[in-house]
Scaffold this motif. Structure first.
Motif, PDB file in Angstrom:
ATOM      1  N   LEU A  15      55.199  -1.641   5.238  1.00 21.75           N
ATOM      2  CA  LEU A  15      56.314  -2.588   5.191  1.00 21.75           C
ATOM      3  C   LEU A  15      56.875  -2.685   3.781  1.00 21.75           C
ATOM      4  N   LEU A  16      56.008  -2.737   2.782  1.00 22.22           N
ATOM      5  CA  LEU A  16      56.461  -2.758   1.394  1.00 22.22           C
ATOM      6  C   LEU A  16      57.325  -1.533   1.099  1.00 22.22           C
ATOM      7  N   ARG A  17      56.847  -0.377   1.522  1.00 23.98           N
ATOM      8  CA  ARG A  17      57.585   0.866   1.275  1.00 23.98           C
ATOM      9  C   ARG A  17      58.921   0.883   2.041  1.00 23.98           C
ATOM     10  N   ALA A  22      64.855   0.440   2.041  1.00 23.78           N
ATOM     11  CA  ALA A  22      66.082  -0.137   2.596  1.00 23.78           C
ATOM     12  C   ALA A  22      66.889  -0.892   1.542  1.00 23.78           C
ATOM     13  N   GLY A  23      66.389  -0.923   0.305  1.00 27.33           N
ATOM     14  CA  GLY A  23      67.151  -1.513  -0.784  1.00 27.33           C
ATOM     15  C   GLY A  23      66.791  -2.940  -1.148  1.00 27.33           C
ATOM     16  N   HIS A  24      65.713  -3.464  -0.586  1.00 25.32           N
ATOM     17  CA  HIS A  24      65.334  -4.842  -0.887  1.00 25.32           C
ATOM     18  C   HIS A  24      64.467  -4.914  -2.147  1.00 25.32           C
ATOM     19  N   ALA A 121      56.653   4.830   4.501  1.00 18.27           N
ATOM     20  CA  ALA A 121      57.895   4.087   4.719  1.00 18.27           C
ATOM     21  C   ALA A 121      58.450   4.298   6.117  1.00 18.27           C
ATOM     22  N   GLY A 122      58.207   5.440   6.725  1.00 16.88           N
ATOM     23  CA  GLY A 122      58.785   5.743   8.035  1.00 16.88           C
ATOM     24  C   GLY A 122      57.947   5.296   9.214  1.00 16.88           C
ATOM     25  N   LEU A 123      56.882   4.527   8.974  1.00 16.31           N
ATOM     26  CA  LEU A 123      55.974   4.164  10.059  1.00 16.31           C
ATOM     27  C   LEU A 123      56.669   3.385  11.170  1.00 16.31           C
ATOM     28  N   PHE A 124      57.687   2.598  10.823  1.00 15.70           N
ATOM     29  CA  PHE A 124      58.301   1.715  11.815  1.00 15.70           C
ATOM     30  C   PHE A 124      59.558   2.301  12.450  1.00 15.70           C
ATOM     31  N   GLU A 125      59.935   3.489  12.056  1.00 12.63           N
ATOM     32  CA  GLU A 125      61.136   4.113  12.607  1.00 12.63           C
ATOM     33  C   GLU A 125      60.975   4.296  14.113  1.00 12.63           C
ATOM     34  N   GLY A 126      61.838   3.624  14.879  1.00 16.31           N
ATOM     35  CA  GLY A 126      61.815   3.749  16.334  1.00 16.31           C
ATOM     36  C   GLY A 126      60.738   2.938  17.023  1.00 16.31           C
ATOM     37  N   CYS A 127      59.921   2.180  16.277  1.00 13.60           N
ATOM     38  CA  CYS A 127      58.829   1.432  16.922  1.00 13.60           C
ATOM     39  C   CYS A 127      59.350   0.097  17.467  1.00 13.60           C
ATOM     40  N   ALA A 128      58.661  -0.391  18.494  1.00 17.86           N
ATOM     41  CA  ALA A 128      58.966  -1.722  19.019  1.00 17.86           C
ATOM     42  C   ALA A 128      58.330  -2.763  18.098  1.00 17.86           C
ATOM     43  N   THR A 151      65.717  -4.194  12.060  1.00 19.11           N
ATOM     44  CA  THR A 151      66.542  -3.112  12.590  1.00 19.11           C
ATOM     45  C   THR A 151      67.090  -2.246  11.455  1.00 19.11           C
ATOM     46  N   GLY A 152      67.253  -2.859  10.275  1.00 17.95           N
ATOM     47  CA  GLY A 152      67.689  -2.090   9.112  1.00 17.95           C
ATOM     48  C   GLY A 152      66.657  -1.073   8.666  1.00 17.95           C
ATOM     49  N   MET A 153      65.378  -1.265   9.080  1.00 15.60           N
ATOM     50  CA  MET A 153      64.322  -0.303   8.781  1.00 15.60           C
ATOM     51  C   MET A 153      64.130   0.686   9.928  1.00 15.60           C
ATOM     52  N   GLY A 154      64.951   0.570  10.977  1.00 12.95           N
ATOM     53  CA  GLY A 154      64.848   1.499  12.100  1.00 12.95           C
ATOM     54  C   GLY A 154      63.983   1.024  13.243  1.00 12.95           C
TER      55      GLY A 154
END
Length: 314
Positions: A15-17, A22-24, A121-128, A151-154
Protein backbone atom coordinates in the motif's frame (compact mmCIF):
# COMPACT_ATOMS: atom_id res chain seq x y z
CA UNK A 1 -2.82 13.79 -0.32
CA UNK A 2 -0.70 13.01 2.73
CA UNK A 3 -1.32 9.47 3.97
CA UNK A 4 0.19 7.41 6.77
CA UNK A 5 0.51 3.63 6.54
CA UNK A 6 0.95 1.90 9.90
CA UNK A 7 2.39 -1.59 9.51
CA UNK A 8 4.72 -2.32 6.59
CA UNK A 9 4.32 -6.03 5.96
CA UNK A 10 3.19 -7.44 2.62
CA UNK A 11 -0.09 -5.51 2.47
CA UNK A 12 1.02 -2.35 4.26
CA UNK A 13 4.30 -2.21 2.36
CA UNK A 14 2.50 -2.71 -0.94
CA UNK A 15 0.00 0.00 0.00
CA UNK A 16 2.85 2.39 0.80
CA UNK A 17 4.41 1.66 -2.58
CA UNK A 18 1.12 1.88 -4.51
CA UNK A 19 0.09 5.20 -2.93
CA UNK A 20 3.52 6.68 -3.64
CA UNK A 21 3.33 5.47 -7.23
CA UNK A 22 -0.07 7.17 -7.53
CA UNK A 23 1.51 10.47 -6.51
CA UNK A 24 0.51 10.72 -2.86
CA UNK A 25 2.73 12.00 -0.05
CA UNK A 26 3.20 8.91 2.10
CA UNK A 27 4.85 8.17 5.41
CA UNK A 28 5.13 4.73 6.99
CA UNK A 29 5.74 3.17 10.36
CA UNK A 30 6.35 -0.37 11.56
CA UNK A 31 7.05 -1.60 15.08
CA UNK A 32 9.97 -3.70 13.79
CA UNK A 33 13.18 -1.64 13.46
CA UNK A 34 14.56 -3.86 10.68
CA UNK A 35 11.37 -3.34 8.66
CA UNK A 36 11.67 0.42 9.12
CA UNK A 37 15.24 0.21 7.86
CA UNK A 38 14.15 -1.76 4.77
CA UNK A 39 11.49 0.83 3.95
CA UNK A 40 13.96 3.69 4.38
CA UNK A 41 16.48 1.91 2.17
CA UNK A 42 13.73 1.65 -0.46
CA UNK A 43 13.47 5.46 -0.39
CA UNK A 44 10.38 5.96 1.77
CA UNK A 45 9.91 8.39 4.62
CA UNK A 46 9.45 6.35 7.79
CA UNK A 47 8.48 7.66 11.22
CA UNK A 48 9.67 6.31 14.55
CA UNK A 49 6.18 6.04 16.07
CA UNK A 50 2.46 6.00 15.26
CA UNK A 51 1.82 9.53 16.52
CA UNK A 52 4.68 10.92 14.47
CA UNK A 53 3.50 9.07 11.38
CA UNK A 54 -0.12 10.29 11.45
CA UNK A 55 0.65 13.90 12.38
CA UNK A 56 -0.65 16.15 9.60
CA UNK A 57 -2.02 13.24 7.53
CA UNK A 58 -5.50 13.31 6.00
CA UNK A 59 -5.76 9.52 6.09
CA UNK A 60 -4.23 6.86 8.33
CA UNK A 61 -4.27 3.28 7.00
CA UNK A 62 -3.81 0.59 9.64
CA UNK A 63 -2.11 -2.52 8.26
CA UNK A 64 -1.37 -4.49 11.42
CA UNK A 65 -2.74 -7.87 12.60
CA UNK A 66 -6.05 -7.80 14.48
CA UNK A 67 -4.51 -8.64 17.92
CA UNK A 68 -2.15 -5.62 17.62
CA UNK A 69 -4.85 -3.19 16.50
CA UNK A 70 -6.05 -2.00 19.95
CA UNK A 71 -2.63 -0.70 20.96
CA UNK A 72 -2.21 1.06 17.60
CA UNK A 73 -5.66 2.64 17.92
CA UNK A 74 -4.71 3.86 21.41
CA UNK A 75 -1.85 5.79 19.79
CA UNK A 76 -4.36 7.60 17.54
CA UNK A 77 -5.76 9.63 20.43
CA UNK A 78 -5.96 13.22 19.26
CA UNK A 79 -5.84 12.29 15.58
CA UNK A 80 -8.82 13.75 13.73
CA UNK A 81 -8.21 12.43 10.23
CA UNK A 82 -9.90 9.58 8.42
CA UNK A 83 -8.90 6.07 9.53
CA UNK A 84 -9.13 2.94 7.43
CA UNK A 85 -7.64 -0.52 7.75
CA UNK A 86 -6.84 -3.66 5.76
CA UNK A 87 -7.78 -6.27 8.37
CA UNK A 88 -9.43 -9.44 7.10
CA UNK A 89 -12.20 -9.23 9.74
CA UNK A 90 -14.40 -6.16 9.78
CA UNK A 91 -16.98 -6.40 12.58
CA UNK A 92 -14.51 -6.29 15.50
CA UNK A 93 -12.55 -3.46 13.87
CA UNK A 94 -15.72 -1.43 13.29
CA UNK A 95 -16.59 -1.81 16.97
CA UNK A 96 -13.05 -0.90 18.07
CA UNK A 97 -13.07 2.31 15.99
CA UNK A 98 -16.59 3.38 16.99
CA UNK A 99 -16.77 7.14 17.46
CA UNK A 100 -13.93 7.91 15.03
CA UNK A 101 -13.93 8.84 11.38
CA UNK A 102 -13.53 5.31 10.11
CA UNK A 103 -14.23 3.28 6.99
CA UNK A 104 -13.21 -0.37 7.16
CA UNK A 105 -11.39 -1.94 4.24
CA UNK A 106 -9.99 -5.28 3.15
CA UNK A 107 -8.03 -5.89 -0.06
CA UNK A 108 -8.57 -9.42 -1.38
CA UNK A 109 -4.95 -9.65 -2.42
CA UNK A 110 -1.84 -11.25 -1.07
CA UNK A 111 0.31 -14.31 -1.23
CA UNK A 112 1.74 -16.89 1.09
CA UNK A 113 4.95 -14.86 1.57
CA UNK A 114 5.01 -11.92 3.96
CA UNK A 115 7.06 -8.91 5.01
CA UNK A 116 8.12 -5.64 3.40
CA UNK A 117 10.60 -7.45 1.15
CA UNK A 118 7.67 -9.26 -0.51
CA UNK A 119 5.66 -6.06 -1.09
CA UNK A 120 5.08 -4.55 -4.52
CA UNK A 121 3.24 -1.53 -5.87
CA UNK A 122 1.18 -3.56 -8.34
CA UNK A 123 -0.25 -5.99 -5.78
CA UNK A 124 -3.69 -4.36 -5.81
CA UNK A 125 -4.06 -3.91 -9.56
CA UNK A 126 -7.41 -5.46 -10.48
CA UNK A 127 -8.03 -6.85 -6.97
CA UNK A 128 -11.35 -6.62 -5.14
CA UNK A 129 -11.03 -4.21 -2.21
CA UNK A 130 -13.93 -4.31 0.22
CA UNK A 131 -14.81 -0.85 1.52
CA UNK A 132 -17.42 -1.17 4.25
CA UNK A 133 -20.53 0.95 3.95
CA UNK A 134 -22.86 0.90 6.96
CA UNK A 135 -26.30 2.40 6.24
CA UNK A 136 -26.37 4.29 9.55
CA UNK A 137 -22.72 4.49 10.47
CA UNK A 138 -20.54 5.46 7.49
CA UNK A 139 -20.01 9.00 6.27
CA UNK A 140 -20.58 8.82 2.52
CA UNK A 141 -18.07 11.60 1.86
CA UNK A 142 -15.34 9.66 3.67
CA UNK A 143 -16.30 6.50 1.79
CA UNK A 144 -16.09 8.31 -1.57
CA UNK A 145 -12.69 9.78 -0.68
CA UNK A 146 -11.25 6.32 0.00
CA UNK A 147 -12.99 4.78 -3.00
CA UNK A 148 -11.28 7.39 -5.18
CA UNK A 149 -7.89 6.61 -3.63
CA UNK A 150 -8.28 2.87 -4.11
CA UNK A 151 -9.62 2.94 -7.65
CA UNK A 152 -6.75 5.32 -8.43
CA UNK A 153 -4.42 2.42 -7.54
CA UNK A 154 -6.28 0.07 -9.89
CA UNK A 155 -8.38 -1.74 -7.26
CA UNK A 156 -12.04 -2.71 -7.71
CA UNK A 157 -13.96 -1.30 -4.75
CA UNK A 158 -16.73 -3.54 -3.43
CA UNK A 159 -19.26 -1.81 -1.13
CA UNK A 160 -20.77 -4.12 1.54
CA UNK A 161 -21.48 -3.99 5.26
CA UNK A 162 -19.02 -5.38 7.78
CA UNK A 163 -21.35 -8.28 8.61
CA UNK A 164 -21.74 -9.21 4.94
CA UNK A 165 -17.99 -9.09 4.49
CA UNK A 166 -17.26 -11.31 7.47
CA UNK A 167 -19.74 -13.98 6.41
CA UNK A 168 -18.43 -14.06 2.86
CA UNK A 169 -14.71 -14.12 3.65
CA UNK A 170 -15.33 -17.01 6.02
CA UNK A 171 -16.56 -18.89 2.95
CA UNK A 172 -13.91 -17.93 0.42
CA UNK A 173 -10.83 -17.19 2.53
CA UNK A 174 -10.82 -18.15 6.20
CA UNK A 175 -12.21 -21.69 6.03
CA UNK A 176 -10.11 -22.46 2.91
CA UNK A 177 -7.04 -21.60 5.00
CA UNK A 178 -8.11 -24.17 7.58
CA UNK A 179 -8.82 -26.80 4.92
CA UNK A 180 -5.42 -26.11 3.33
CA UNK A 181 -3.71 -26.59 6.69
CA UNK A 182 -5.37 -29.97 7.20
CA UNK A 183 -4.43 -31.09 3.69
CA UNK A 184 -0.83 -29.93 4.06
CA UNK A 185 -0.58 -31.74 7.40
CA UNK A 186 -0.67 -35.03 5.53
CA UNK A 187 2.92 -34.41 4.46
CA UNK A 188 4.12 -34.99 8.01
CA UNK A 189 2.67 -38.48 8.19
CA UNK A 190 3.56 -39.72 4.73
CA UNK A 191 6.83 -39.13 2.84
CA UNK A 192 5.14 -40.82 -0.12
CA UNK A 193 2.47 -38.09 -0.12
CA UNK A 194 5.22 -35.53 -0.56
CA UNK A 195 6.61 -37.46 -3.51
CA UNK A 196 3.27 -37.91 -5.26
CA UNK A 197 1.68 -34.53 -4.54
CA UNK A 198 1.11 -32.63 -7.78
CA UNK A 199 -1.13 -29.87 -9.13
CA UNK A 200 -4.29 -30.46 -7.13
CA UNK A 201 -2.32 -30.77 -3.89
CA UNK A 202 -0.23 -27.68 -4.70
CA UNK A 203 -3.27 -25.54 -5.51
CA UNK A 204 -5.28 -26.80 -2.56
CA UNK A 205 -2.53 -26.17 0.00
CA UNK A 206 -0.88 -22.96 -1.23
CA UNK A 207 -2.20 -20.78 1.59
CA UNK A 208 -1.16 -23.33 4.21
CA UNK A 209 2.31 -21.74 3.91
CA UNK A 210 0.92 -18.53 5.43
CA UNK A 211 2.37 -17.76 8.86
CA UNK A 212 0.31 -19.65 11.42
CA UNK A 213 -0.11 -16.54 13.57
CA UNK A 214 -1.76 -14.65 10.69
CA UNK A 215 -4.16 -17.47 9.85
CA UNK A 216 -5.07 -17.94 13.51
CA UNK A 217 -5.70 -14.20 13.95
CA UNK A 218 -8.07 -13.92 11.01
CA UNK A 219 -9.98 -17.13 11.76
CA UNK A 220 -10.16 -16.46 15.49
CA UNK A 221 -11.21 -12.87 14.91
CA UNK A 222 -14.08 -14.07 12.70
CA UNK A 223 -14.89 -17.02 14.96
CA UNK A 224 -18.68 -17.16 14.63
CA UNK A 225 -18.82 -16.96 10.84
CA UNK A 226 -15.89 -19.37 10.44
CA UNK A 227 -17.44 -21.88 12.82
CA UNK A 228 -20.78 -21.78 10.97
CA UNK A 229 -19.19 -22.13 7.54
CA UNK A 230 -16.86 -24.90 8.71
CA UNK A 231 -19.84 -26.86 10.05
CA UNK A 232 -21.71 -26.43 6.77
CA UNK A 233 -18.78 -27.67 4.69
CA UNK A 234 -18.15 -30.60 7.01
CA UNK A 235 -21.79 -31.49 6.44
CA UNK A 236 -21.25 -31.43 2.67
CA UNK A 237 -18.18 -33.65 3.03
CA UNK A 238 -20.21 -36.04 5.17
CA UNK A 239 -22.74 -36.29 2.34
CA UNK A 240 -19.94 -37.22 -0.03
CA UNK A 241 -18.68 -39.78 2.47
CA UNK A 242 -22.15 -41.31 2.56
CA UNK A 243 -22.16 -41.44 -1.25
CA UNK A 244 -18.98 -43.53 -1.12
CA UNK A 245 -20.90 -46.11 0.93
CA UNK A 246 -23.49 -46.61 -1.80
CA UNK A 247 -23.50 -49.70 -3.99
CA UNK A 248 -22.39 -47.53 -6.93
CA UNK A 249 -20.29 -44.71 -5.43
CA UNK A 250 -19.48 -43.24 -8.84
CA UNK A 251 -23.14 -42.81 -9.70
CA UNK A 252 -23.84 -41.39 -6.24
CA UNK A 253 -21.00 -38.84 -6.39
CA UNK A 254 -21.66 -37.40 -9.86
CA UNK A 255 -24.77 -35.33 -8.93
CA UNK A 256 -22.95 -33.98 -5.87
CA UNK A 257 -19.94 -32.90 -7.93
CA UNK A 258 -21.59 -31.57 -11.09
CA UNK A 259 -22.91 -28.23 -9.73
CA UNK A 260 -19.52 -27.34 -8.24
CA UNK A 261 -17.76 -28.26 -11.48
CA UNK A 262 -20.02 -25.96 -13.49
CA UNK A 263 -19.70 -23.10 -11.01
CA UNK A 264 -15.90 -23.33 -10.88
CA UNK A 265 -15.56 -23.43 -14.67
CA UNK A 266 -17.66 -20.26 -14.87
CA UNK A 267 -15.54 -18.45 -12.26
CA UNK A 268 -14.45 -15.70 -12.28
CA UNK A 269 -17.46 -14.23 -14.08
CA UNK A 270 -17.06 -11.90 -17.02
CA UNK A 271 -17.73 -8.26 -16.13
CA UNK A 272 -20.93 -6.86 -17.58
CA UNK A 273 -21.24 -3.46 -19.24
CA UNK A 274 -20.04 -0.31 -17.51
CA UNK A 275 -22.77 1.53 -15.64
CA UNK A 276 -23.06 4.86 -13.86
CA UNK A 277 -24.07 4.65 -10.21
CA UNK A 278 -25.15 7.61 -8.06
CA UNK A 279 -23.38 8.25 -4.78
CA UNK A 280 -26.19 6.69 -2.80
CA UNK A 281 -25.66 4.20 0.02
CA UNK A 282 -28.57 1.93 -0.90
CA UNK A 283 -27.59 1.82 -4.58
CA UNK A 284 -23.96 1.13 -3.73
CA UNK A 285 -24.87 -1.70 -1.36
CA UNK A 286 -27.12 -3.22 -4.01
CA UNK A 287 -24.16 -3.15 -6.39
CA UNK A 288 -21.89 -4.89 -3.88
CA UNK A 289 -24.48 -7.53 -2.98
CA UNK A 290 -24.84 -8.39 -6.67
CA UNK A 291 -21.10 -9.07 -6.85
CA UNK A 292 -20.43 -5.72 -8.50
CA UNK A 293 -17.70 -3.18 -7.92
CA UNK A 294 -16.71 0.45 -8.43
CA UNK A 295 -13.90 1.24 -10.89
CA UNK A 296 -13.82 5.05 -10.71
CA UNK A 297 -15.20 7.95 -8.69
CA UNK A 298 -16.22 11.13 -10.53
CA UNK A 299 -17.57 13.53 -7.95
CA UNK A 300 -21.07 12.37 -7.02
CA UNK A 301 -21.18 9.72 -9.74
CA UNK A 302 -19.35 6.43 -9.77
CA UNK A 303 -18.44 4.08 -12.58
CA UNK A 304 -19.12 0.45 -11.84
CA UNK A 305 -19.63 -3.01 -13.22
CA UNK A 306 -21.34 -6.16 -12.09
CA UNK A 307 -20.79 -9.77 -13.17
CA UNK A 308 -22.66 -11.54 -15.92
CA UNK A 309 -24.28 -13.90 -13.45
CA UNK A 310 -25.86 -16.10 -16.13
CA UNK A 311 -22.45 -17.78 -16.46
CA UNK A 312 -22.99 -19.30 -13.03
CA UNK A 313 -25.93 -21.37 -14.21
CA UNK A 314 -24.97 -25.09 -14.43
Amino acid sequence: MRIAVIGLGLIGGSLLRALAAAGHDVVGFDADPSTRDLAREAGFRVADGVREAVAGCAVAALAVPLPILPEVVADLDGYGGLVTDVTSVKGPVRDLLAGRRFVGGHPMAGRETSGFAASEAGLFEGCAWVLCLEPHGTDLGDWLLLAGLLTGMGARVVPVTAAEHDTTVAQVSHVPHLFAAVLAGQLGASPLAGALGAGSFRDGTRVAATRAELTAAMCGGNRDAVRDELARLIGELTRMGAALERADPVEALVPLLQPASALRRAWPPRPGPTETIPADIDRLLELGRSGGWVTAVNGTELVGKRPETDRFLP
